[in-house]
Design a protein around this motif. Structure first.
Motif, PDB file in Angstrom:
ATOM      1  N   PHE A  69       3.393   1.952 -10.112  1.00 14.72           N
ATOM      2  CA  PHE A  69       3.880   1.055  -9.073  1.00 14.72           C
ATOM      3  C   PHE A  69       5.393   1.097  -8.910  1.00 14.72           C
ATOM      4  CE2 PHE A  69       0.653  -2.426  -7.893  1.00 14.72           C
ATOM      5  CZ  PHE A  69      -0.289  -1.461  -7.629  1.00 14.72           C
ATOM      6  N   VAL A  95       6.978   3.873  -6.830  1.00 14.42           N
ATOM      7  CA  VAL A  95       6.631   4.015  -5.412  1.00 14.42           C
ATOM      8  C   VAL A  95       7.643   3.246  -4.582  1.00 14.42           C
ATOM      9  CG1 VAL A  95       4.850   3.578  -3.675  1.00 14.42           C
ATOM     10  CG2 VAL A  95       4.193   4.269  -5.982  1.00 14.42           C
ATOM     11  N   VAL A 108       3.947  -2.166  -2.286  1.00 13.74           N
ATOM     12  CA  VAL A 108       2.576  -2.104  -2.788  1.00 13.74           C
ATOM     13  C   VAL A 108       2.311  -3.338  -3.639  1.00 13.74           C
ATOM     14  CG1 VAL A 108       0.900  -0.791  -4.154  1.00 13.74           C
ATOM     15  CG2 VAL A 108       2.645   0.420  -2.861  1.00 13.74           C
ATOM     16  N   MET A 114       7.715  -4.561  -2.634  1.00 14.23           N
ATOM     17  CA  MET A 114       6.982  -5.579  -1.885  1.00 14.23           C
ATOM     18  C   MET A 114       7.758  -6.896  -1.797  1.00 14.23           C
ATOM     19  SD  MET A 114       4.356  -6.289  -0.035  1.00 14.23           S
ATOM     20  CE  MET A 114       2.878  -5.298  -0.298  1.00 14.23           C
ATOM     21  N   MET A 162      -1.019  -1.487   0.543  1.00  9.77           N
ATOM     22  CA  MET A 162       0.249  -0.802   0.780  1.00  9.77           C
ATOM     23  C   MET A 162       0.703  -1.138   2.197  1.00  9.77           C
ATOM     24  SD  MET A 162       1.112   3.266   0.559  1.00  9.77           S
ATOM     25  CE  MET A 162      -0.063   3.703   1.838  1.00  9.77           C
ATOM     26  N   CYS A 168       2.915  -0.194   5.432  1.00  8.19           N
ATOM     27  CA  CYS A 168       3.669   0.815   6.173  1.00  8.19           C
ATOM     28  C   CYS A 168       4.384   0.110   7.319  1.00  8.19           C
ATOM     29  CB  CYS A 168       2.729   1.892   6.721  1.00  8.19           C
ATOM     30  SG  CYS A 168       3.558   3.097   7.794  1.00  8.19           S
TER      31      CYS A 168
END
Length: 203
Positions: free
Chosen positions: A10, A13, A17, A33, A112, A114
């Protein structure tokens, strides 16, 4: 077992997320996030992900809830938006993939985000006959522009252009881009007597 493999990734990334329970409450989240939400990681835990990011179409959420009750395992997408600091509206898509170690186990929902584009409030609230952004994109495509050029000239990403086209296609029941442009003319979104094509009212 899936948690042991996935969660250590995690923090690496860069896109937002989180893992949610089957009801949509946030469990762990990567740093991207809470940064997207303007908060810190500890303050996301337990919050409903669909309160953080407002669904644009309630029917999408209802279909996903029904599928999860039937234990369907598929990839689900929800078009969402949220008001960012400064009053801008950020539009994007949440993608959820139910996962569990066994079929009988209640799945968790890794989600996730976008981010597709960011718009000033006045433009986001103005009606489209579709939406002003959608009409401008359709006018460019009707005149032969590529997706890349349409993105460049409207100040959006290619994903943002695709997002507008997909929404208009679903709204008008258009099967492809040619039919979408034809419907734009039929509905009066594009001016019938102008070349190069322009949104109605912009002649």
């Amino acid at each position: 077992m899936w948690r042991n493999r996935a969660l250590p990734l995690f923090d690496r990334v860069s896109v937002p997320v989180a893992v949610c329970d089957v009801h949509g409450a946030v469990l762990p989240a990567n740093p991207a996030m809470p940064a997207e939400c303007g908060t810190i990681p500890g303050r996301l835990r337990g919050r409903a992900v669909l309160e953080l990011f407002r669904p644009r179409e309630a029917t999408q959420v209802e279909r996903i809830a029904a599928a999860l009750r039937l234990r369907h395992r598929s990839r689900y997408q929800v078009s969402v938006c949220r008001r960012a600091p400064g009053g801008m509206e950020r539009h994007g898509e949440l993608t959820a993939d139910p996962v569990s170690d066994t079929f009988e186990e209640t799945p968790a929902l890794p989600v996730m985000l976008c981010v597709l584009d960011e718009r000033a409030p006045r433009e986001a609230a103005s009606p489209v006959r579709g939406a002003p952004a959608g009409a401008r994109i359709l006018a460019l495509l009707a005149g032969g522009a590529t997706m890349a050029r349409a993105a460049r000239e409207t100040g959006r990403t290619a994903a943002g252009v695709t997002y507008h086209l997909r929404r208009l296609s679903a709204r008008w029941g258009a099967a492809n881009r040619t039919e979408l442009v034809a419907r734009a003319y039929a509905l009066g979104v594009l001016s019938a007597g102008a070349w190069p094509p322009v949104p109605a009212g912009d002649e």
